[in-house]
Design a protein around this motif. Structure first.
Motif, PDB file in Angstrom:
ATOM      1  N   SER B  12       0.847  -1.183   0.000  1.00  0.00           N
ATOM      2  CA  SER B  12       0.000   0.000   0.000  1.00  0.00           C
ATOM      3  C   SER B  12       0.885   1.237   0.000  1.00  0.00           C
ATOM      4  N   VAL B  13       0.644   2.142  -0.942  1.00  0.00           N
ATOM      5  CA  VAL B  13       1.437   3.369  -1.050  1.00  0.00           C
ATOM      6  C   VAL B  13       0.508   4.552  -1.254  1.00  0.00           C
ATOM      7  N   GLN B  14       1.016   5.724  -0.961  1.00  0.00           N
ATOM      8  CA  GLN B  14       0.280   6.953  -1.225  1.00  0.00           C
ATOM      9  C   GLN B  14       0.501   7.350  -2.676  1.00  0.00           C
ATOM     10  N   GLU B  15      -0.526   7.923  -3.249  1.00  0.00           N
ATOM     11  CA  GLU B  15      -0.412   8.416  -4.623  1.00  0.00           C
ATOM     12  C   GLU B  15       0.803   9.326  -4.740  1.00  0.00           C
ATOM     13  N   GLY B  16       1.597   9.088  -5.777  1.00  0.00           N
ATOM     14  CA  GLY B  16       2.792   9.883  -6.006  1.00  0.00           C
ATOM     15  C   GLY B  16       4.063   9.245  -5.483  1.00  0.00           C
ATOM     16  N   ASP B  17       3.909   8.293  -4.558  1.00  0.00           N
ATOM     17  CA  ASP B  17       5.073   7.573  -4.046  1.00  0.00           C
ATOM     18  C   ASP B  17       5.506   6.515  -5.048  1.00  0.00           C
ATOM     19  N   SER B  18       6.663   5.919  -4.770  1.00  0.00           N
ATOM     20  CA  SER B  18       7.164   4.822  -5.597  1.00  0.00           C
ATOM     21  C   SER B  18       6.793   3.482  -4.985  1.00  0.00           C
ATOM     22  N   ALA B  19       6.710   2.467  -5.837  1.00  0.00           N
ATOM     23  CA  ALA B  19       6.431   1.100  -5.385  1.00  0.00           C
ATOM     24  C   ALA B  19       7.469   0.174  -5.981  1.00  0.00           C
ATOM     25  N   VAL B  20       7.933  -0.772  -5.170  1.00  0.00           N
ATOM     26  CA  VAL B  20       8.923  -1.746  -5.627  1.00  0.00           C
ATOM     27  C   VAL B  20       8.444  -3.147  -5.279  1.00  0.00           C
ATOM     28  N   ILE B  21       8.454  -4.011  -6.276  1.00  0.00           N
ATOM     29  CA  ILE B  21       8.062  -5.410  -6.089  1.00  0.00           C
ATOM     30  C   ILE B  21       9.250  -6.270  -6.499  1.00  0.00           C
ATOM     31  N   LYS B  22       9.569  -7.269  -5.674  1.00  0.00           N
ATOM     32  CA  LYS B  22      10.768  -8.071  -5.919  1.00  0.00           C
ATOM     33  C   LYS B  22      10.432  -9.536  -6.153  1.00  0.00           C
ATOM     34  N   LEU B  75      10.407  -4.876 -10.045  1.00  0.00           N
ATOM     35  CA  LEU B  75       9.577  -3.916 -10.776  1.00  0.00           C
ATOM     36  C   LEU B  75       9.512  -2.636  -9.959  1.00  0.00           C
ATOM     37  N   HIS B  76       9.764  -1.514 -10.613  1.00  0.00           N
ATOM     38  CA  HIS B  76       9.724  -0.222  -9.958  1.00  0.00           C
ATOM     39  C   HIS B  76       8.670   0.640 -10.652  1.00  0.00           C
ATOM     40  N   ILE B  77       7.747   1.162  -9.872  1.00  0.00           N
ATOM     41  CA  ILE B  77       6.746   2.083 -10.400  1.00  0.00           C
ATOM     42  C   ILE B  77       6.930   3.425  -9.695  1.00  0.00           C
ATOM     43  N   THR B  78       7.181   4.464 -10.445  1.00  0.00           N
ATOM     44  CA  THR B  78       7.349   5.795  -9.860  1.00  0.00           C
ATOM     45  C   THR B  78       6.067   6.608 -10.054  1.00  0.00           C
ATOM     46  N   GLU B  79       5.932   7.631  -9.215  1.00  0.00           N
ATOM     47  CA  GLU B  79       4.779   8.544  -9.293  1.00  0.00           C
ATOM     48  C   GLU B  79       3.472   7.759  -9.423  1.00  0.00           C
ATOM     49  N   THR B  80       3.247   6.864  -8.484  1.00  0.00           N
ATOM     50  CA  THR B  80       2.088   5.976  -8.576  1.00  0.00           C
ATOM     51  C   THR B  80       0.781   6.760  -8.638  1.00  0.00           C
ATOM     52  N   GLN B  81      -0.165   6.166  -9.360  1.00  0.00           N
ATOM     53  CA  GLN B  81      -1.492   6.750  -9.537  1.00  0.00           C
ATOM     54  C   GLN B  81      -2.537   5.724  -9.130  1.00  0.00           C
ATOM     55  N   PRO B  82      -3.739   6.157  -8.772  1.00  0.00           N
ATOM     56  CA  PRO B  82      -4.768   5.188  -8.358  1.00  0.00           C
ATOM     57  C   PRO B  82      -5.008   4.091  -9.387  1.00  0.00           C
ATOM     58  N   GLU B  83      -4.868   4.407 -10.657  1.00  0.00           N
ATOM     59  CA  GLU B  83      -5.087   3.384 -11.697  1.00  0.00           C
ATOM     60  C   GLU B  83      -3.978   2.338 -11.756  1.00  0.00           C
ATOM     61  N   ASP B  84      -2.918   2.543 -10.975  1.00  0.00           N
ATOM     62  CA  ASP B  84      -1.887   1.517 -10.877  1.00  0.00           C
ATOM     63  C   ASP B  84      -2.317   0.398  -9.920  1.00  0.00           C
ATOM     64  N   SER B  85      -3.383   0.621  -9.174  1.00  0.00           N
ATOM     65  CA  SER B  85      -3.871  -0.388  -8.235  1.00  0.00           C
ATOM     66  C   SER B  85      -4.295  -1.639  -8.997  1.00  0.00           C
ATOM     67  N   ALA B  86      -3.695  -2.761  -8.633  1.00  0.00           N
ATOM     68  CA  ALA B  86      -3.935  -4.024  -9.337  1.00  0.00           C
ATOM     69  C   ALA B  86      -3.072  -5.092  -8.663  1.00  0.00           C
ATOM     70  N   VAL B  87      -3.170  -6.315  -9.186  1.00  0.00           N
ATOM     71  CA  VAL B  87      -2.243  -7.376  -8.777  1.00  0.00           C
ATOM     72  C   VAL B  87      -1.184  -7.496  -9.857  1.00  0.00           C
ATOM     73  N   TYR B  88       0.060  -7.502  -9.444  1.00  0.00           N
ATOM     74  CA  TYR B  88       1.188  -7.610 -10.366  1.00  0.00           C
ATOM     75  C   TYR B  88       1.846  -8.980 -10.199  1.00  0.00           C
TER      76      TYR B  88
END
Lengths: 115, 113
Positions: B12-22, B75-88
């Motif tokens: 769970s991240v705040q909009e605009g933050d980065s997300a990293v999945i390993k 996987l690195h996602i920068t500047e996350t947006q609500p539409e990035d919400s999903a299962v990866y």
């Protein structure tokens, strides 16, 4: 282009009953895959076809699952008899040619519930 | 056979933050690593992939890195947006050994506005 089509979208059956799923890949795609996706898990490959031949079916429970792609286009996956643990989404995918660097396009899946 | 492990299972991240999945893989012969995004009730869709002859690949806000020695990729996602919400889902396979993808268990990403 039209995507991968699957039917039915949902199916509820009792254990020990039989069920069949149908898949129509993207036109011209030689390779077709069936995956089982149990809730909360990643897809698991069941069987892979290249045209009408089986490339890999090592993870297909052959005592109850069968699949065919007789004319190298449409495919059917059958479960007989079904068990409770078969409850999952069954995804069909296709790709232009065999080889991991060719994108697999997934269908919408069939959600199977076995009661 | 190949085994792919993916972490975290939820993020769970705040909009605009980065997300990293390993993800880590077990078979050193694996040389193709795609990432799929699956929105709720929808089919998995390829978002980016990387082959073992490169260490990093970028596509706008998403990037993937690969460490062959350690057998892990991220996987690195920068500047996350609500539409990035999903299962990866990450996956691994061997080129020229069929198109048999082995998937990780998935990461549910939630981007809070």
């Amino acid at each position: 282009e039209a995507g991968v089509a699957q039917s039915p979208r949902y199916k509820i059956i009792e254990k020990r009953q039989s069920v069949a799923f149908w898949c129509n890949p993207i036109s011209g795609h030689a390779t077709l895959y069936w995956y089982q996706q149990i809730l909360g898990q990643g897809p698991k490959l069941l069987i892979q076809f290249q045209n009408n031949g089986v490339v890999d079916d090592s993870q297909l429970p052959k005592d109850r699952f069968s699949a065919e792609r007789l004319k190298g286009v449409d495919s059917t996956l059958k479960i007989q008899p079904a068990k409770l643990e078969d409850s999952a989404v069954y995804l069909c995918a296709s790709s232009l040619v065999t080889g991991p660097t060719y994108e697999q396009y997934f269908g919408p899946g069939t959600r199977l519930t076995v009661t | 056979g190949e085994n792919v492990e993916q972490h975290p299972s939820t993020l769970s991240v705040q909009e605009g933050d980065s997300a990293v999945i390993k993800c880590t893989y077990s078979d050193s012969a694996s040389n193709y690593f795609p990432w799929y995004k699956q929105e709720l009730g929808k089919r998995p869709q390829l978002i980016i992939d990387i082959r073992s002859n490169v260490g990093e690949k970028k596509d706008q806000r998403i990037a993937v890195t690969l460490n062959k020695t350690a057998k892990h990729f991220s996987l690195h996602i920068t500047e996350t947006q609500p539409e990035d919400s999903a299962v990866y889902f990450c996956a691994a396979s061997q080129e020229n050994a069929g198109n048999m993808l082995t998937f990780g268990g998935g990461t549910r990403l939630m981007v809070k506005p």
